[in-house]
Design a protein around this motif. Structure first.
Motif, PDB file in Angstrom:
ATOM      1  N   THR A 132       0.855  -1.192   0.000  1.00 16.29           N
ATOM      2  CA  THR A 132       0.000   0.000   0.000  1.00 16.29           C
ATOM      3  C   THR A 132       0.888   1.238   0.000  1.00 16.29           C
ATOM      4  O   THR A 132       1.657   1.453   0.941  1.00 16.29           O
ATOM      5  CB  THR A 132      -0.928   0.003   1.219  1.00 16.29           C
ATOM      6  OG1 THR A 132      -1.724  -1.190   1.219  1.00 16.29           O
ATOM      7  CG2 THR A 132      -1.850   1.207   1.203  1.00 16.29           C
ATOM      8  N   SER A 141      -3.111   0.191  -3.886  1.00 18.46           N
ATOM      9  CA  SER A 141      -2.684  -1.133  -3.443  1.00 18.46           C
ATOM     10  C   SER A 141      -2.101  -1.881  -4.640  1.00 18.46           C
ATOM     11  O   SER A 141      -2.739  -1.961  -5.692  1.00 18.46           O
ATOM     12  CB  SER A 141      -3.868  -1.913  -2.860  1.00 18.46           C
ATOM     13  OG  SER A 141      -4.364  -1.273  -1.707  1.00 18.46           O
ATOM     14  N   ASP A 240      -6.981 -12.335  -2.812  1.00 17.96           N
ATOM     15  CA  ASP A 240      -7.337 -10.927  -2.676  1.00 17.96           C
ATOM     16  C   ASP A 240      -7.455 -10.580  -1.198  1.00 17.96           C
ATOM     17  O   ASP A 240      -7.167 -11.391  -0.326  1.00 17.96           O
ATOM     18  CB  ASP A 240      -8.615 -10.577  -3.442  1.00 17.96           C
ATOM     19  CG  ASP A 240      -9.849 -11.311  -2.929  1.00 17.96           C
ATOM     20  OD1 ASP A 240      -9.858 -11.741  -1.754  1.00 17.96           O
ATOM     21  OD2 ASP A 240     -10.821 -11.447  -3.691  1.00 17.96           O
ATOM     22  N   SER A 241      -7.905  -9.353  -0.923  1.00 17.15           N
ATOM     23  CA  SER A 241      -7.954  -8.879   0.463  1.00 17.15           C
ATOM     24  C   SER A 241      -9.246  -9.250   1.179  1.00 17.15           C
ATOM     25  O   SER A 241      -9.444  -8.844   2.321  1.00 17.15           O
ATOM     26  CB  SER A 241      -7.772  -7.358   0.491  1.00 17.15           C
ATOM     27  OG  SER A 241      -8.836  -6.723  -0.207  1.00 17.15           O
ATOM     28  N   ARG A 242     -10.127 -10.021   0.541  1.00 21.29           N
ATOM     29  CA  ARG A 242     -11.449 -10.304   1.082  1.00 21.29           C
ATOM     30  C   ARG A 242     -11.434 -10.836   2.523  1.00 21.29           C
ATOM     31  O   ARG A 242     -12.287 -10.446   3.324  1.00 21.29           O
ATOM     32  CB  ARG A 242     -12.142 -11.294   0.146  1.00 21.29           C
ATOM     33  CG  ARG A 242     -13.672 -11.373   0.184  1.00 21.29           C
ATOM     34  CD  ARG A 242     -14.342 -10.023   0.273  1.00 21.29           C
ATOM     35  NE  ARG A 242     -15.696 -10.040  -0.266  1.00 21.29           N
ATOM     36  CZ  ARG A 242     -16.710  -9.361   0.253  1.00 21.29           C
ATOM     37  NH1 ARG A 242     -16.540  -8.618   1.325  1.00 21.29           N
ATOM     38  NH2 ARG A 242     -17.897  -9.380  -0.302  1.00 21.29           N
ATOM     39  N   SER A 245     -10.922  -7.563   4.671  1.00 24.05           N
ATOM     40  CA  SER A 245     -11.380  -6.249   4.236  1.00 24.05           C
ATOM     41  C   SER A 245     -12.842  -6.301   3.841  1.00 24.05           C
ATOM     42  O   SER A 245     -13.198  -6.918   2.835  1.00 24.05           O
ATOM     43  CB  SER A 245     -10.532  -5.771   3.041  1.00 24.05           C
ATOM     44  OG  SER A 245     -11.010  -4.543   2.547  1.00 24.05           O
ATOM     45  N   HIS A 249     -13.004  -1.808   6.350  1.00 27.61           N
ATOM     46  CA  HIS A 249     -11.962  -1.154   5.577  1.00 27.61           C
ATOM     47  C   HIS A 249     -12.531  -0.126   4.599  1.00 27.61           C
ATOM     48  O   HIS A 249     -11.854   0.853   4.268  1.00 27.61           O
ATOM     49  CB  HIS A 249     -11.121  -2.195   4.837  1.00 27.61           C
ATOM     50  CG  HIS A 249     -10.069  -2.817   5.712  1.00 27.61           C
ATOM     51  ND1 HIS A 249     -10.385  -3.545   6.848  1.00 27.61           N
ATOM     52  CD2 HIS A 249      -8.709  -2.794   5.641  1.00 27.61           C
ATOM     53  CE1 HIS A 249      -9.262  -3.954   7.424  1.00 27.61           C
ATOM     54  NE2 HIS A 249      -8.239  -3.501   6.718  1.00 27.61           N
ATOM     55  N   GLU A 250     -13.753  -0.330   4.150  1.00 27.44           N
ATOM     56  CA  GLU A 250     -14.387   0.713   3.341  1.00 27.44           C
ATOM     57  C   GLU A 250     -14.519   1.997   4.152  1.00 27.44           C
ATOM     58  O   GLU A 250     -14.261   3.100   3.649  1.00 27.44           O
ATOM     59  CB  GLU A 250     -15.762   0.246   2.860  1.00 27.44           C
ATOM     60  CG  GLU A 250     -15.710  -0.847   1.801  1.00 27.44           C
ATOM     61  CD  GLU A 250     -17.090  -1.268   1.329  1.00 27.44           C
ATOM     62  OE1 GLU A 250     -17.203  -1.757   0.201  1.00 27.44           O
ATOM     63  OE2 GLU A 250     -18.066  -1.094   2.092  1.00 27.44           O
ATOM     64  N   HIS A 253     -11.046   3.534   4.439  1.00 28.69           N
ATOM     65  CA  HIS A 253     -10.633   4.219   3.206  1.00 28.69           C
ATOM     66  C   HIS A 253     -11.389   5.535   3.037  1.00 28.69           C
ATOM     67  O   HIS A 253     -10.818   6.524   2.556  1.00 28.69           O
ATOM     68  CB  HIS A 253     -10.885   3.319   1.997  1.00 28.69           C
ATOM     69  CG  HIS A 253     -10.068   2.066   1.985  1.00 28.69           C
ATOM     70  ND1 HIS A 253      -8.739   2.023   2.373  1.00 28.69           N
ATOM     71  CD2 HIS A 253     -10.388   0.788   1.634  1.00 28.69           C
ATOM     72  CE1 HIS A 253      -8.286   0.793   2.258  1.00 28.69           C
ATOM     73  NE2 HIS A 253      -9.264   0.025   1.815  1.00 28.69           N
ATOM     74  N   THR A 323     -15.520   3.402  -2.136  1.00 26.15           N
ATOM     75  CA  THR A 323     -14.078   3.162  -2.079  1.00 26.15           C
ATOM     76  C   THR A 323     -13.690   1.804  -2.633  1.00 26.15           C
ATOM     77  O   THR A 323     -12.527   1.606  -3.005  1.00 26.15           O
ATOM     78  CB  THR A 323     -13.558   3.276  -0.631  1.00 26.15           C
ATOM     79  OG1 THR A 323     -14.093   2.199   0.158  1.00 26.15           O
ATOM     80  CG2 THR A 323     -13.950   4.617  -0.019  1.00 26.15           C
ATOM     81  N   ARG A 324     -14.616   0.856  -2.650  1.00 24.29           N
ATOM     82  CA  ARG A 324     -14.327  -0.482  -3.188  1.00 24.29           C
ATOM     83  C   ARG A 324     -15.452  -0.927  -4.106  1.00 24.29           C
ATOM     84  O   ARG A 324     -16.269  -1.765  -3.731  1.00 24.29           O
ATOM     85  CB  ARG A 324     -14.142  -1.496  -2.051  1.00 24.29           C
ATOM     86  CG  ARG A 324     -12.935  -1.305  -1.166  1.00 24.29           C
ATOM     87  CD  ARG A 324     -11.619  -1.307  -1.955  1.00 24.29           C
ATOM     88  NE  ARG A 324     -11.410  -2.501  -2.724  1.00 24.29           N
ATOM     89  CZ  ARG A 324     -10.726  -3.558  -2.294  1.00 24.29           C
ATOM     90  NH1 ARG A 324     -10.211  -3.562  -1.079  1.00 24.29           N
ATOM     91  NH2 ARG A 324     -10.555  -4.602  -3.072  1.00 24.29           N
ATOM     92  N   ARG A 327     -17.346  -4.566  -4.286  1.00 21.78           N
ATOM     93  CA  ARG A 327     -17.305  -5.330  -3.028  1.00 21.78           C
ATOM     94  C   ARG A 327     -18.653  -5.207  -2.329  1.00 21.78           C
ATOM     95  O   ARG A 327     -19.194  -4.117  -2.199  1.00 21.78           O
ATOM     96  CB  ARG A 327     -16.177  -4.830  -2.122  1.00 21.78           C
ATOM     97  CG  ARG A 327     -16.087  -5.602  -0.809  1.00 21.78           C
ATOM     98  CD  ARG A 327     -14.678  -5.692  -0.301  1.00 21.78           C
ATOM     99  NE  ARG A 327     -13.833  -6.483  -1.193  1.00 21.78           N
ATOM    100  CZ  ARG A 327     -12.559  -6.779  -0.961  1.00 21.78           C
ATOM    101  NH1 ARG A 327     -11.979  -6.334   0.138  1.00 21.78           N
ATOM    102  NH2 ARG A 327     -11.864  -7.502  -1.801  1.00 21.78           N
TER     103      ARG A 327
END
Length: 354
Positions: A132, A141, A240-242, A245, A249-250, A253, A323-324, A327
């Motif tokens: 990051t 990222s 992935d970051s799943r 996150s 995390h949203e 961010h 932000t994602r 997701r």
């Protein structure tokens, strides 16, 4: 009958204990990491890294040291360009998250293995397949290989400011909310869950949540460090970051993007986001217990505790799904407007006794 397995990308060495740094030279002499000549490029900060250089330099005669200015993409590219001019067996990132992320990116760019030597436990990125870095658009990222080795000296960790440990606690606890979001996406959208990655991340978070110790205890620091490493490996397993996150995390961010000069630490924002997200999903008891643990470790559980008003927090939560994109979390599922978020936060604040 054939036995079907999969290979898990993970470090060949994980050394977490008091005094681990004293044996760093031995770890780096492992020929799975370095050749017999052991020529290393070591990235450090100008602060704690410079102090550790004085301590380690005599035992690493074939190392060259590179001071990294910060945690930006430009810093990482400059480091890669400097390393490219020499012939090294491995890159060592010695420091906090910014230094390790720069070293990860640089090592990937020049095709060398990365050894992560963490001097604090501020987040789960020390063993993740992600770097990051700040860039011209804010923060990005970047996919990178996992570190080939991870060394965490708990004596060094205790010397770092306690806020770094607290940040790591918040990040680890947020795994619980992230896995709940992943399960929600599976139920509502048919998203596949990697059961092994989910189990690793969930147990890492639960171990930190349930541990009775505090930030000054070796036993607790051991569990926290192991949890952050396991979370990084879980992200590699899933690709992935799943596993780590979700809505938590949203929200983090969104704080960073909407209020870049006022944002708190990553873990503080993720911990607060996780506690609120658990409340939103109706997991009241889990949310209240998470709040209790966050408070016990000195972490914030309301936006006011990190310098934000309720209205600003409502703005953050409303913006967070942007932000994602793609997701699916409890925030996308509920799709609350600002008035509904404000009402939900009022219920949360009342429930936690704020």
């Amino acid at each position: 009958m054939p036995v079907l397995t999969r290979l898990i990308p993970s470090p060949v060495v994980v050394d977490i204990r008091p005094g681990a740094l004293n044996d760093l030279a031995g770890v780096l002499a492992d020929q799975r990491i370095c050749s017999s000549t052991g020529k290393l490029a070591i990235a450090i900060s100008g602060g704690s890294g410079a102090v550790l250089r004085e301590r380690l330099e005599p035992s690493l005669p074939n190392a060259e040291w590179f001071e990294v200015g910060g945690g930006t993409l430009d810093d990482a590219i400059k480091l890669a360009d400097a390393i490219k001019k020499g012939r090294y067996d491995a890159v060592v990132g010695l420091g906090g998250g910014k230094i390790i992320d720069c070293a990860k990116f640089a090592a990937a760019r020049v095709g060398l293995p990365l050894v992560a030597v963490a001097t604090n436990l501020s987040h789960d990125g020390l063993c993740s397949p992600v770097a990051t870095l700040d860039n011209d658009a804010g923060r990005g990222s970047y996919g990178v290989p996992n570190p080939i080795a991870v060394v965490i000296d708990l004596d060094v960790i205790r010397e770092a400011p306690v806020r770094f440990v607290r940040s790591g606690i918040g990040d680890a606890l947020s795994n619980i909310s992230a896995i709940a979001d992943w399960e929600l996406a599976a139920r509502e959208r048919g998203e596949d869950i990697d059961g092994l990655a989910a189990a690793m991340a969930r147990q890492a978070g639960e171990a930190v949540l349930r541990h009775p110790g505090g930030v000054g205890d070796d036993g607790f620091l051991q569990v926290l460090a192991e949890g952050l490493v396991l979370t990084g490996i879980a992200m590699s397993v899933s690709g992935d970051s799943r596993p780590a996150s979700g809505a938590c995390h949203e929200i983090n961010h969104a704080f960073d993007l909407l209020f870049p000069k006022r944002a708190a630490s990553h873990g503080e924002q993720c911990g607060l986001g996780a506690a609120f997200a658990m409340f939103l999903r109706g997991a009241r008891e889990e949310s209240l217990y998470m709040v209790e643990v966050l408070r016990r470790h000195g972490l914030p559980v309301t936006p006011e505790e990190i310098g934000f008003t309720v209205d600003e927090f409502v703005q953050v939560v409303e913006y967070a799904p942007q932000t994602r994109p793609g997701r699916y979390t409890i925030l996308e599922h509920l799709n609350l407007n600002s008035d509904q978020i404000k009402d939900a936060y009022a219920d949360y604040a009342k429930a936690i006794g704020s």
